[in-house]
Design an enzyme around this catalytic site. Structure first.
Site, short mmCIF file in Angstrom:
data_model
loop_
_atom_site.label_atom_id
_atom_site.label_comp_id
_atom_site.label_asym_id
_atom_site.label_seq_id
_atom_site.Cartn_x
_atom_site.Cartn_y
_atom_site.Cartn_z
N HIS A 87 5.92 -6.17 7.50
CA HIS A 87 5.76 -7.61 7.73
C HIS A 87 6.21 -8.36 6.48
CE1 HIS A 87 3.53 -6.81 11.36
NE2 HIS A 87 2.54 -6.26 10.73
N CYS B 144 1.93 5.82 8.44
CA CYS B 144 0.98 5.98 7.34
C CYS B 144 0.06 7.16 7.64
CB CYS B 144 0.17 4.70 7.19
SG CYS B 144 -1.21 4.84 6.03
N HIS C 174 3.15 1.53 10.83
CA HIS C 174 2.12 1.21 11.82
C HIS C 174 1.98 2.30 12.87
CE1 HIS C 174 3.26 -3.08 10.73
NE2 HIS C 174 1.98 -3.00 10.45
N THR D 7 -6.32 -0.14 10.09
CA THR D 7 -6.44 0.13 8.65
C THR D 7 -6.44 -1.15 7.81
OG1 THR D 7 -4.05 0.43 8.40
CG2 THR D 7 -5.39 2.42 8.82
N HIS E 173 -1.79 -6.38 17.35
CA HIS E 173 -1.16 -5.78 16.17
C HIS E 173 -0.50 -4.45 16.56
CE1 HIS E 173 -0.66 -3.99 12.19
NE2 HIS E 173 -0.79 -5.23 11.72
N GLU F 275 -0.14 -1.70 15.03
CA GLU F 275 -0.92 -0.51 14.70
C GLU F 275 -1.96 -0.23 15.78
OE1 GLU F 275 -4.30 0.97 11.55
OE2 GLU F 275 -2.77 -0.41 10.79
N CYS G 232 0.86 -1.18 0.00
CA CYS G 232 0.00 0.00 0.00
C CYS G 232 0.90 1.23 0.00
CB CYS G 232 -0.92 0.00 1.22
SG CYS G 232 -0.07 0.24 2.80
#
Length: 183
Positions: A40, A99, A77, A167, A127, A129, A12
């Site tokens: 990752h 991001c 993240h 996200t 996670h 993020e 992305c």
């Protein structure tokens, strides 16, 4: 045989921006460390390691580095507000590749929680993020990972709730959780 090419593939834009930034920095002559793996993707992480880019996974590891000679890259993240502040106060140059979508979520939860709202995050609690998003909340926060958790959800307060999502969270799971909450 017919070969069908996907309309889009690869990283992305937020991850691509972060990875490209670290590759550029790897040629800077300074010591570069990412706070957690930049992505990752073991191949990319190992390639960056071969170019001299290190990884730190905790604030305690900052003690082994020299401010002024080291750049700490915040991965796409993002990180918690405390982590960001402590890296900065320790005197390290920070290159923030969070991001823009994640950064927007940080701003939303910080502002909403400062206004007394409860924060509800849809995503995976382990996670990075989501852990980073939680770290920008200044009040009650809960993470819901699936519709079962949403059925058991009880608000902390009788106030407004701000709902945000990881996200990369599965869209179907997101819809299922929102449906459960609305019921």
């Amino acid at each position: 045989m017919e070969v069908i090419t996907a309309r889009s593939a690869g990283f992305c834009f937020g991850v691509k921006r972060a990875v490209d930034t670290v590759y550029e920095l790897s040629n800077s002559g300074k010591k570069i460390y990412t706070f957690g793996p930049i992505i990752h993707n073991e191949t990319v992480v190992n390639d960056l390691k071969d170019k001299g880019v290190g990884i730190i996974n905790s604030l305690d590891e900052l003690d082994t580095l020299i401010p002024g000679e080291t750049i700490i890259v915040i991965r796409s993240h993002g990180v918690s507000e405390e982590e960001y502040t402590r890296i900065s106060r320790a005197g390290f140059e920070i290159v923030d590749t969070t991001c823009p979508f994640v950064k927007r979520i940080h701003d939303v939860v910080r502002n909403a929680s400062e206004n007394g709202e409860e924060i509800l995050i849809l995503g995976s609690s382990d996670h990075p993020e989501v852990r980073g998003i939680m770290g920008w909340c200044h009040g009650p926060v809960q993470v819901l990972e699936d519709a079962d958790a949403a059925r058991d959800y009880k608000p902390f307060m009788n106030k407004s709730i701000t709902l945000v999502s990881q996200t990369t969270f599965n869209h179907k799971k997101f819809e299922d959780i929102v449906d459960s909450i609305n019921k």
